[in-house]
Design an enzyme around this catalytic site. Structure first.
Site, short mmCIF file in Angstrom:
data_model
loop_
_atom_site.label_atom_id
_atom_site.label_comp_id
_atom_site.label_asym_id
_atom_site.label_seq_id
_atom_site.Cartn_x
_atom_site.Cartn_y
_atom_site.Cartn_z
N GLU A 152 38.51 29.49 46.07
CA GLU A 152 37.46 29.81 46.94
C GLU A 152 36.13 28.98 47.07
O GLU A 152 35.67 28.92 48.00
CB GLU A 152 36.82 31.29 46.54
CG GLU A 152 35.97 32.04 47.61
CD GLU A 152 35.82 33.44 47.48
OE1 GLU A 152 34.89 33.83 48.01
OE2 GLU A 152 36.99 33.97 47.09
N ASP A 194 38.53 34.74 44.94
CA ASP A 194 38.08 35.89 44.07
C ASP A 194 38.63 37.13 44.23
O ASP A 194 39.26 37.49 45.02
CB ASP A 194 36.62 35.94 44.59
CG ASP A 194 35.86 34.94 44.03
OD1 ASP A 194 36.19 33.89 43.34
OD2 ASP A 194 34.51 34.61 44.52
N ASP A 230 38.87 40.32 44.61
CA ASP A 230 38.31 41.40 45.16
C ASP A 230 38.79 41.52 46.57
O ASP A 230 39.50 40.80 47.12
CB ASP A 230 36.91 41.48 45.21
CG ASP A 230 36.07 40.23 45.82
OD1 ASP A 230 36.86 39.53 46.62
OD2 ASP A 230 34.98 40.02 45.64
N TYR A 233 33.60 37.17 36.04
CA TYR A 233 33.66 37.43 37.39
C TYR A 233 32.28 38.60 37.78
O TYR A 233 32.48 39.60 37.06
CB TYR A 233 34.63 38.13 37.98
CG TYR A 233 34.68 37.96 39.61
CD1 TYR A 233 34.59 37.03 40.28
CD2 TYR A 233 34.85 39.12 40.29
CE1 TYR A 233 34.44 36.89 41.65
CE2 TYR A 233 34.66 39.18 41.66
CZ TYR A 233 34.65 38.08 42.44
OH TYR A 233 34.68 38.49 43.61
#
Length: 865
Positions: A12, A116, A118, A331
């Site tokens: 990312e 990431d 999520d 994270y």
């Protein structure tokens, strides 16, 4: 020799790509530049040797927006936006991320996505898949997803051994939220902005925006303001007997606490005074425990950062993300406070032994045995925020160091013993009334040794015996007033948003930041959020028309539906359709009832007709329009009741009473202050409604994928962008040559005397012309070598560079040697000659005329319009 199969890995951020490549290649890799860096090396992949390419995106590759035909505020009814199509555009077109990914994917048989972990990261996974041409159903080109919580060697290696498939449901949940927020937010925002900025002047806000999350967030702040504003203080009285015991003066607390009747309080005071002595009726001691904290999640980190460290939520998240990408913490976006059973506490603690502040404490924990953390909430996303490796203030920087310190101390606190203390309570009677005093004595500091801000306040009490009598030294009748609650702090607001399901751990900081940037609230000392007049009036208006628009219930329902989409339990398109249909009906009713909100605005803000000063004439009615200087700056015609927006952050004056040949509006001149500022004329009507098709770039538009969007509050078409063929102020007649920095054109600044200059009509490039000249103007002649416009300069007699005192000179700024020697480029590249000398084409009038020569530069040719 056969080529090795190729594996493309996409992270990312560039820093995460570098960390992944460094771990997997053991530092043996080559790096080349692209839109983002590409790291290459050979290694093992799922049991066979392969060639790796590791690169990254920069956040989202795409953003959602309406097509071009829906961008014009003046021609599109906001109601139509609910049924309008949406499209995805590159978030940062100049970075060319999509092209970069497509090029790097060529020849690759496998792709591993390191976005990431999520929902947003899952959505970016499918953006990358779209750019690279991979297909989830193609068995010959496999797509894998790496799940990781930190960029340590251990986590990266573990993720490589446990690759999974990307989750389409979570990606669709993000698509649903983006479409809902875009359509609802833009429809309400356009209508509100157009309606109220066309009527009132001192709103001090460029766009009066609405957001399904942003507005309920503001609602919490205004609700607290209303509680403060409507609060009526009441007087109360309380008895406070004082007595001396073993050298201590103690103030006893009354079991009745306080009374709101003075006469009754005086009666009780008389009874206590007449009692004279206090009798001990009970002495109790109780072992109390203050439990260690659970693991640290995002919401709690943001609350502590605001209340204890003084960082706003958005600043705190930026710092936490930086610490994560550098590998210092795990994270930072997580809802979980429970550690997984496989978590290695010993290794994590060992990494902190070298710290000079808490290293000794950690060593004792490792030697004596640390505690198992309390069972918290497992949201199924990431472990709690945890330090991953040691850091120093010099490495991470001041603010980031303070946040890192807290993360470390909180983690160490979770594996420390509980704090234990003894609470002593003494009950006494005086004149039949019961009083008490309490004391606290810590027996085991536990986790408060590493988290001193959580320590128990110790209070020593002298020893008391049951039945003992002590003389009362004095009895105070204390008079006080009830007080209203204080303004919401950021920390309290975060708690309310979490409780009511407004936003996610990732978006909460954005919503709080937005209501500040929109001038709906102001952050005051103690990180308190004080609503402005605009914020209060908006919320009161919603409450008058449709309270649902500012209450958290609807957004909480939307978040629940989106969560069902993420879990695969609801259809993405049906959820979007249902929510949009609800808001379409609410929007229609809101528009019909807008006069209720307008009445509140009228009571709070000044009408445009009563504001500003006369500046220029309207081309429709030929009456003077008033210049409103409050944000956003604009001209208002009271006769036509029309508003014309002006550029931001500059001054506006009448331009010699000249008029636009298209609409008869008087021109104004816009100037940015400073020696390196720029000026240009504009027609108020053309600026707001460009009359020519194909004007894709507007002055003042946001420099994003949506730069062409006609936002109606500051961006538009000045004369320096106008292609009118005969108007003396247009680009066709005032443009000189191409800008050396961008795709724009250098245009003569008409009011820059005595420091004459050319300004780029798109970027900040400025070319300073000969200073002190009496007059500089463009001519209709063109340079035969480069097709630039020939300019005419009338030099000052005392400073003329021409021979024999001649003052008049014509030439091309690119090809004339004299002019080239006199110009200076600021905020841009200099005029560079390439190739040999060409024929001189500059023409001097008078005996001192010099010949110029051509500067061969393909960027310098003047463009036809």
């Amino acid at each position: 020799m056969a080529h090795l199969p190729r594996v493309l890995m996409v992270a990312e951020k560039p820093s995460i790509a570098l960390s992944i490549a460094s771990v997997l290649s053991h530092g043996q890799m080559s790096t080349r530049r692209g839109s983002t860096e590409v790291h290459e090396f050979d290694g093992m992949f799922r049991g066979f040797k392969a060639h790796y390419r590791v690169t990254s995106v920069i956040g989202h590759v795409f953003s959602v927006d309406f097509p071009e035909k829906y961008q014009n505020w003046s021609t599109v009814d906001p109601q139509d936006l609910f049924d309008a199509p949406i499209q995805k555009k590159e978030s940062n077109p100049k970075a060319h991320i999509c092209r970069h990914l497509s090029n790097e994917a060529r020849g690759c048989s496998y792709m591993v996505l390191w976005l990431d972990c999520d929902r947003e990261g899952e959505n970016i996974c499918f953006e990358v898949i779209e750019c690279t041409g991979f297909d989830m159903k193609d068995s010959k080109r496999k797509v894998y997803r790496a799940k990781f919580s930190s960029v340590t060697e251990k986590d990266i290696s573990k993720a490589m051994d446990n690759l999974v498939e990307p989750n389409m449901d979570e990606a669709l949940a993000v698509d649903a939220r983006q479409e809902i927020d875009l359509k609802v937010g833009v429809a309400f925002s356009r209508f509100q902005t157009s309606y109220f900025q066309g009527k009132y002047q001192n709103l001090d806000c460029r766009v009066i925006s609405y957001g399904p999350c942003q507005t309920p967030t503001l609602g919490f702040c205004v609700q607290r303001y209303m509680q403060i504003n409507t609060f009526k203080p009441e007087k109360f009285w309380s008895l406070r007997p004082h007595l001396m015991k073993d050298g201590y003066e103690l103030q006893l607390e009354w079991d009745r606490r306080r009374l709101f009747d003075l006469e009754a309080a005086v009666v009780f005071q008389k009874l206590v005074v007449e009692g004279r002595t206090a009798k001990v009726v009970d002495v109790s001691e109780k072992q109390e425990v203050k439990g260690r904290p659970t693991g640290l999640n995002t919401v709690n980190l943001l609350k502590v950062a605001s209340s204890a460290l003084g960082f706003g939520p958005q600043t705190a998240m930026h710092l936490a993300e930086r610490l994560y990408t550098q590998g210092f913490i795990s994270y930072p976006r997580t809802e979980s406070t429970a550690y997984p059973s496989s978590f290695d506490f010993t290794d994590t603690l060992r990494a902190q032994v070298s710290n000079p502040v808490w290293g000794g404490y950690v060593q004792r924990l490792l030697s004596d045995g640390f505690q198992k953390p309390k069972s918290g909430t497992d949201a199924g996303d990431h472990p709690p925020i945890t330090p991953m490796r040691a850091a120093t203030e010099g490495i991470v920087g001041g603010d980031a160091w303070r946040l890192y310190q807290y993360v470390c101390q909180h983690f160490i606190g979770t594996v420390s013993p509980n704090c234990k203390y003894i609470r002593t309570k003494v009950e006494l009677t005086i004149g039949g009334e019961i009083f008490h005093c309490t004391g606290q004595r810590v027996t085991e500091k536990g986790f408060t040794a590493i988290m001193p801000w959580s320590a128990v306040d110790e209070k020593k009490l002298p020893s008391f015996l049951k039945g003992e009598k002590i003389e009362v030294s004095r009895v105070e009748l204390y008079e006080g007033n009830t007080s209203p609650p204080d303004f919401l702090t950021e920390s309290e607001l975060i708690s309310l948003m979490e409780k009511h399901g407004i936003g996610t751990d990732a978006s909460i900081p954005v919503h709080i930041n937005n209501i500040g940037e929109r001038n709906y609230v102001q952050v005051q000392s103690g990180r308190k959020l004080v609503p402005t007049a605009l914020g209060i009036t908006l919320i009161r208006g919603y409450q008058c028309i449709d309270p649902d628009l500012c209450l958290p219930d609807i957004r909480s329902f939307i978040e629940q539906q989106i969560t069902l989409v993420a879990k695969g339990q609801a259809d993405h398109s049906r959820v979007v359709q249902h929510v949009i249909q609800q808001f379409r009906r609410k929007f229609s009713y809101f528009v019909q009832q807008i006069e209720h909100m307008d009445a509140l605005f009228e009571a709070q803000f000044s009408p445009l007709a009563d504001s500003g000063r006369a500046l220029s004439k309207c081309g429709k009615c030929l009456r003077y329009m008033k210049h409103i200087t409050a944000v956003p700056p604009r001209l208002f015609c009271g006769t036509c009741e029309e508003v014309y927006y002006l550029p931001q952050k500059g001054t506006v004056k009448l331009y010699k009473e000249l008029t636009c040949p298209l609409d008869n509006f008087e021109l104004v001149i816009y100037s940015v202050p400073g020696t390196e500022g720029k000026s240009f004329p504009l027609c108020p009507y053309c600026y707001n409604s460009p009359p020519f098709e194909g004007i894709d770039t507007l002055f003042g538009a946001a420099k994003t994928a949506n730069a062409s969007a006609k936002t109606k509050t500051g961006s538009g078409m000045p004369c320096s962008l106008c292609p009118h063929p005969t108007c003396p102020h247009s680009l066709r007649n005032q443009g000189v040559c191409a800008c050396p920095e961008c795709e724009g054109t250098l245009v003569l600044d008409p009011v820059s005397f005595p420091k004459w200059k050319l300004n780029c009509n798109l970027c900040s490039c400025i070319v300073m012309l000969p200073e002190g000249a009496h007059r500089i103007a463009t001519t209709t002649n063109r340079c035969p070598e480069c097709d630039s416009a020939i300019i005419e300069i009338d030099f000052n007699k005392k400073t003329t560079p021409l021979e024999n005192g001649a003052t008049l000179h014509q030439g091309c700024v690119l090809c004339d040697e004299l002019l080239l020697s006199l110009v200076e480029v600021k905020h841009g590249r200099s005029f560079v000659r390439r190739g040999g000398r060409g024929r001189g084409r500059g023409r001097g009038r008078g005996r001192g005329g010099r010949r110029g020569s051509k500067a061969v530069d393909p960027k310098m040719s003047f463009r036809d319009f």
